[in-house]
Scaffold this active site. Structure first.
Site, PDB file in Angstrom:
ATOM      1  N   THR A  20       4.760  14.521   2.768  1.00 14.34           N
ATOM      2  CA  THR A  20       5.987  13.688   2.059  1.00 14.34           C
ATOM      3  C   THR A  20       7.382  13.992   2.055  1.00 14.34           C
ATOM      4  O   THR A  20       7.292  15.496   1.499  1.00 14.34           O
ATOM      5  CB  THR A  20       5.559  12.961   0.936  1.00 14.34           C
ATOM      6  OG1 THR A  20       3.735  12.514   1.143  1.00 14.34           O
ATOM      7  CG2 THR A  20       7.066  11.515   1.282  1.00 14.34           C
ATOM      8  N   LYS A  33       6.573   5.884   5.710  1.00 13.65           N
ATOM      9  CA  LYS A  33       5.697   6.863   4.470  1.00 13.65           C
ATOM     10  C   LYS A  33       6.715   6.537   3.485  1.00 13.65           C
ATOM     11  O   LYS A  33       6.898   5.248   2.471  1.00 13.65           O
ATOM     12  CB  LYS A  33       5.336   7.806   4.221  1.00 13.65           C
ATOM     13  CG  LYS A  33       5.296   8.876   2.579  1.00 13.65           C
ATOM     14  CD  LYS A  33       4.392   7.783   2.310  1.00 13.65           C
ATOM     15  CE  LYS A  33       3.638   8.458   1.173  1.00 13.65           C
ATOM     16  NZ  LYS A  33       3.323   8.904   0.941  1.00 13.65           N
ATOM     17  N   LYS A  66      10.843  12.219  -6.073  1.00 18.21           N
ATOM     18  CA  LYS A  66      11.148  12.992  -5.078  1.00 18.21           C
ATOM     19  C   LYS A  66      11.178  12.209  -3.961  1.00 18.21           C
ATOM     20  O   LYS A  66      11.952  11.996  -2.940  1.00 18.21           O
ATOM     21  CB  LYS A  66       9.751  14.394  -5.031  1.00 18.21           C
ATOM     22  CG  LYS A  66      10.621  15.430  -3.609  1.00 18.21           C
ATOM     23  CD  LYS A  66       9.381  14.998  -2.401  1.00 18.21           C
ATOM     24  CE  LYS A  66       8.166  14.764  -3.104  1.00 18.21           C
ATOM     25  NZ  LYS A  66       7.388  15.106  -1.538  1.00 18.21           N
TER      26      LYS A  66
END
Length: 297
Positions: A101, A176, A244
């Site tokens: 990701t 995502k 993150k």
């Protein structure tokens, strides 16, 4: 065209990558694995058939597919285009499938670098968590040229329950981001609901049993409420990783000139957990944050 007997180079044997690479080996692919911590590669070989690599570029020119499952933009960039970058050693037409990701900009940057060497970079982040990886039931959101998508389907089929071509490179990462925005809000809502039930003197398990049958139900509620009630926060995706991801979401929102108030708030709550040295806990620790602050008050 990719076949199940082809050679796959798999990099990153974390909670997700370990079982994913295992599914590929069990499906008949010739799998070579690399992990920065060699003991993880050794452990993987005790469970699956394949080859462990001492460096990520070892014999990589013979691979049809390279799959990455690492943590950050910096990790991907170093592996692919660093001083001993993978891209520089690949054979033409190799497909790089990145399950990490990252930012959408990183994906576009890597795709441009890969194209200079006649290769294809695909951003294919996953959803489904560690349990989904173990069960081979992950959902993939893919950004790539249309002509490459069929190869991505074949290479990832052993650990995939759903895969959708979202558009050009970068589209998978943006999708995502939508996933993480939704998940973050759901976990905070679940944490607040459980905290309210607890303070109101209700039987929290009975509360979850009934609300899970109605409009309040979600994957998070069904799969995480019992461990949250038990005060167990070592299940799945860590706070540090979610934080993150949310930073990436908020940066992308800034570039789009839009506000994500709930996402920004939840990011702040995860920052509280990190400040309490709880970044290793799973994302459902938002309930623990509420409990700790009540106790402190």
């Amino acid at each position: 065209m990719i076949k199940t007997t082809d050679k796959i180079h798999f990099i990153g044997l974390g909670n997700m990558g370990f079982p994913m690479a295992g599914h590929l080996a069990n499906a008949g692919f010739n799998v070579s694995v690399f992990n920065r911590t060699p003991s993880k590669s050794s452990n993987w070989l005790e469970n699956f058939s394949g080859t462990a690599l001492s460096i990520p570029t070892a014999n990589i020119e013979s691979s049809n597919v390279v799959i990455l499952c690492v943590s950050k933009d910096e990790d991907v960039r170093e592996l692919l285009t660093g001083d001993n970058g993978i891209i520089f050693k690949l054979s033409a037409n190799t497909v790089i499938i990145d399950h990490s990701t990252t930012s959408a900009q990183l994906a576009i940057e890597m795709a441009s670098a890969a194209s200079e060497y006649g290769c294809f970079y695909v951003d294919a982040p996953v959803s489904g968590g560690q349990q989904g990886a173990i069960n081979g039931q992950l959902s993939l959101m893919v950004g790539c040229p249309a002509e490459v998508f069929k190869q991505v389907q074949t290479a990832t089929a052993p650990y995939t329950k759903a895969i959708v071509h979202m558009g050009p490179v970068g589209s998978g990462q943006k999708t995502k981001m939508v996933n993480q925005i939704c998940v973050a809000g759901l976990i905070e809502a679940l944490a607040e609901g459980l905290f309210f039930a607890e303070r109101a003197g209700l039987d929290t398990q009975k509360v979850m049993d009934v609300v899970s049958q109605g409009a309040a139900s979600s994957w998070q509620l069904v799969n995480r409420h019992k461990t949250m009630i038990a005060g167990e926060y070592e299940h799945g995706f860590a706070v540090d990783l979610m934080q993150k991801d949310l930073a990436i979401c908020l940066q992308e929102a800034s570039e789009l000139n839009i506000e994500l108030p709930a996402t920004r708030a939840v990011s702040g709550f995860y920052a509280d957990l990190q400040a309490d040295q709880l970044g290793h806990c799973d994302t459902s620790a938002l309930l623990l944050r509420l409990q700790k602050r009540k106790s402190a008050g």
